[in-house]
Design an enzyme around this catalytic site. Structure first.
Site, short mmCIF file in Angstrom:
data_model
loop_
_atom_site.label_atom_id
_atom_site.label_comp_id
_atom_site.label_asym_id
_atom_site.label_seq_id
_atom_site.Cartn_x
_atom_site.Cartn_y
_atom_site.Cartn_z
CD GLN A 229 0.88 -3.36 -3.32
OE1 GLN A 229 0.80 -2.35 -2.66
NE2 GLN A 229 1.93 -4.14 -3.31
CG ASP A 251 2.57 -6.26 -8.63
OD1 ASP A 251 3.18 -5.77 -9.60
OD2 ASP A 251 3.15 -6.58 -7.57
NE ARG A 319 5.95 -5.47 -9.44
CZ ARG A 319 6.30 -4.98 -8.26
NH1 ARG A 319 7.56 -4.61 -8.04
NH2 ARG A 319 5.41 -4.86 -7.29
#
Ligand SMILES: *[C@@H]1O[C@H](CO)[C@@H](O)[C@H](O)[C@H]1NC(C)=O
Ligand SMILES: *[C@@H]1O[C@H](CO)[C@@H](O)[C@H](O)[C@H]1NC(C)=O
Ligand SMILES: *[C@@H]1O[C@H](CO)[C@@H](O)[C@H](O)[C@H]1NC(C)=O
Length: 416
Positions: A229, A251, A319
């Site tokens: 991550q 991410d 995102r």
């Protein structure tokens, strides 16, 4: 600080820099692929830099009568320290200065000696213009290239052979994401070639950065960044990644550099239970930021472990981490692993209208855009606008990238 004291300080920093640079020149030499052994003469060239200490240095080396680079380095280094102490003792001006900042000075000398004694390939504080040819092995390390240590280059013979890794993570070490980086490139002109930079924390570690790049004009070529991550953090300034592989879960790439990824692979790996995967979380927050991520001729796909869980642990291209998130995906190959919506908010509503997202001229089954979320921030652009996102136009780096010897296709790729 008084002027004189400042002078002493600058002087010492210069000495520290040249002493350490010398040491690294030797490391490069020692690990030279040619396998050629250092001779005393050659070593003297490396060891005695063109400084005020050149003569002292050469004299002491000549008397050391050794061809072992380590012995020569130690001798040369100690000679330099002696010389500094002698100059200090002799000089009235410097003594005055010393009364102002003797402590600083002592500390600097101690520091110099200490850093010399514990020097490993990664202790690269306060140096510039160096090339580190790192041995092929796995290093359990944390590497910080501090501000000012400009022009550092890491190079080795393969991203699966030379790997820098560690288990430092937000969860395990109770630190912020920023401080987790396995390698933090804070200096200008940092180059890494043919090297792997990893986190081996597992998804349980949560945020754990492999590389954070915050110095201007970073160039990364044929590197692998593996993690779980927040793996790759191009934080700010300008960066260029070419032929790199980034494997991660949530991410995967985040930050606000002005960056082009060319011919790179972004590979979604299997996340933890109930986790979804987001390839990019771009963090442009202020109008004045020039940040933005461009993916040019990249391949975005799933690891073989991920494919069986893709309907449970969903994958999204983007995102928005901050309201002005800016991401342009052009001439890239997008595999069939993403939800048709493609985008998901990080915070409800944030960035949906204010981001700038472009997908243009992509290929592969995941590149169909008709199922995408209907956000005002998702833009349709024409060819002329798309051309402004190629490395030549977006990075305006007509000399920097060619000078590194790293390949770069500056323009749109014909026929794609
Ligand atoms: C210096 O090196 C030479 C050749 O290796 C050797 O014969 C000599 O004994 C050495 N001298 C000293 C002082 O170590
Ligand atoms: C990180 O932790 C894992 C699991 O505990 C372990 O297998 C691995 O060797 C560790 N890696 C390093 C670099 O410490
Ligand atoms: C574009 O990427 C593909 C891999 O998907 C590669 O084979 C090709 O050489 C790249 N094109 C250029 C011009 O670099």
């Amino acid at each position: 600080m008084a002027n004189n004291a400042l002078f002493v300080f600058v002087f010492l920093v210069a000495v520290v820099a040249s002493a350490l640079a010398v040491f690294f020149a030797m490391i490069v030499h020692e690990h030279d692929e040619t396998g050629e052994k250092s001779t005393s003469n050659k070593a003297v060239q490396y060891v005695c830099p063109p400084t005020d200490f050149k003569e002292t240095c050469e004299k002491s080396l000549a008397s050391s009568n050794s061809s072992d680079p380590k012995v020569l380095i130690t001798t040369g280094f100690q000679a330099m320290i002696m010389e500094i102490k002698k100059v200090l003792a002799d000089s009235k001006t410097l003594q005055d200065a010393l009364s102002v900042c003797k402590e600083v000075l002592d500390y600097a000398i101690d520091d110099l000696e200490a850093s010399f004694n514990k020097l490993g390939v990664y202790d690269i504080s306060k140096i510039g213009d160096i090339l580190l040819r790192i041995q092929a092995t796995v290093y359990n390390e944390k590497v910080d290239i501090p501000k000012g240590a400009n022009n550092v280059m890491f190079i080795r013979d393969g991203p699966t052979k030379t790997i820098i890794t560690n288990n430092i993570s937000v969860v395990k070490n109770k630190i912020t994401t920023f401080h987790t980086a396995t390698v933090a490139g804070n200096a200008m002109n940092f180059i890494a070639k043919d090297i792997g930079i990893e986190k081996t924390t597992g998804y349980e570690g949560e945020q754990a950065v492999a590389l954070r790049a915050s110095g201007d004009l970073g160039v990364f070529y044929n590197c692998h960044f593996n993690g779980y991550q927040d793996t790759l953090y191009p934080q700010k300034e300008m960066q260029f990644f070419r032929d790199c592989v980034i494997t991660s879960t949530i991410d995967i790439i985040f930050g606000d550099s002005r960056v082009v990824f060319q011919n790179c692979q972004m590979i979604v790996r299997k996340p933890g239970p109930r986790q979804n995967c987001m390839v990019i979380a771009q963090g442009k927050q202020f109008d004045k930021s020039r940040g933005g991520f461009v993916l040019h001729n990249c391949t975005i796909s799933g690891d073989k472990d991920y494919i069986p869980v893709k309907n449970v642990n969903k994958a999204y291209l983007n995102r928005p981490w901050k309201p002005l998130a800016t991401v342009i995906i052009i001439q890239s190959n997008i595999a069939d692993i993403f939800t048709p919506e493609g985008y998901i908010p990080m915070h409800p509503g944030m960035g949906e209208a204010t981001s700038y997202f472009v997908e243009f001229g992509n290929r592969g089954p995941g590149s169909k855009t008709d199922g995408r979320v209907k956000w005002a921030g998702i833009k349709q652009v024409d060819l002329n606008t798309a051309k402004t996102f190629t490395p030549g136009a977006f990075l305006q780096s007509n000399t920097r990238i060619p000078n590194t010897g790293v390949p770069c296709t500056p323009d749109r790729i014909p026929g794609l």
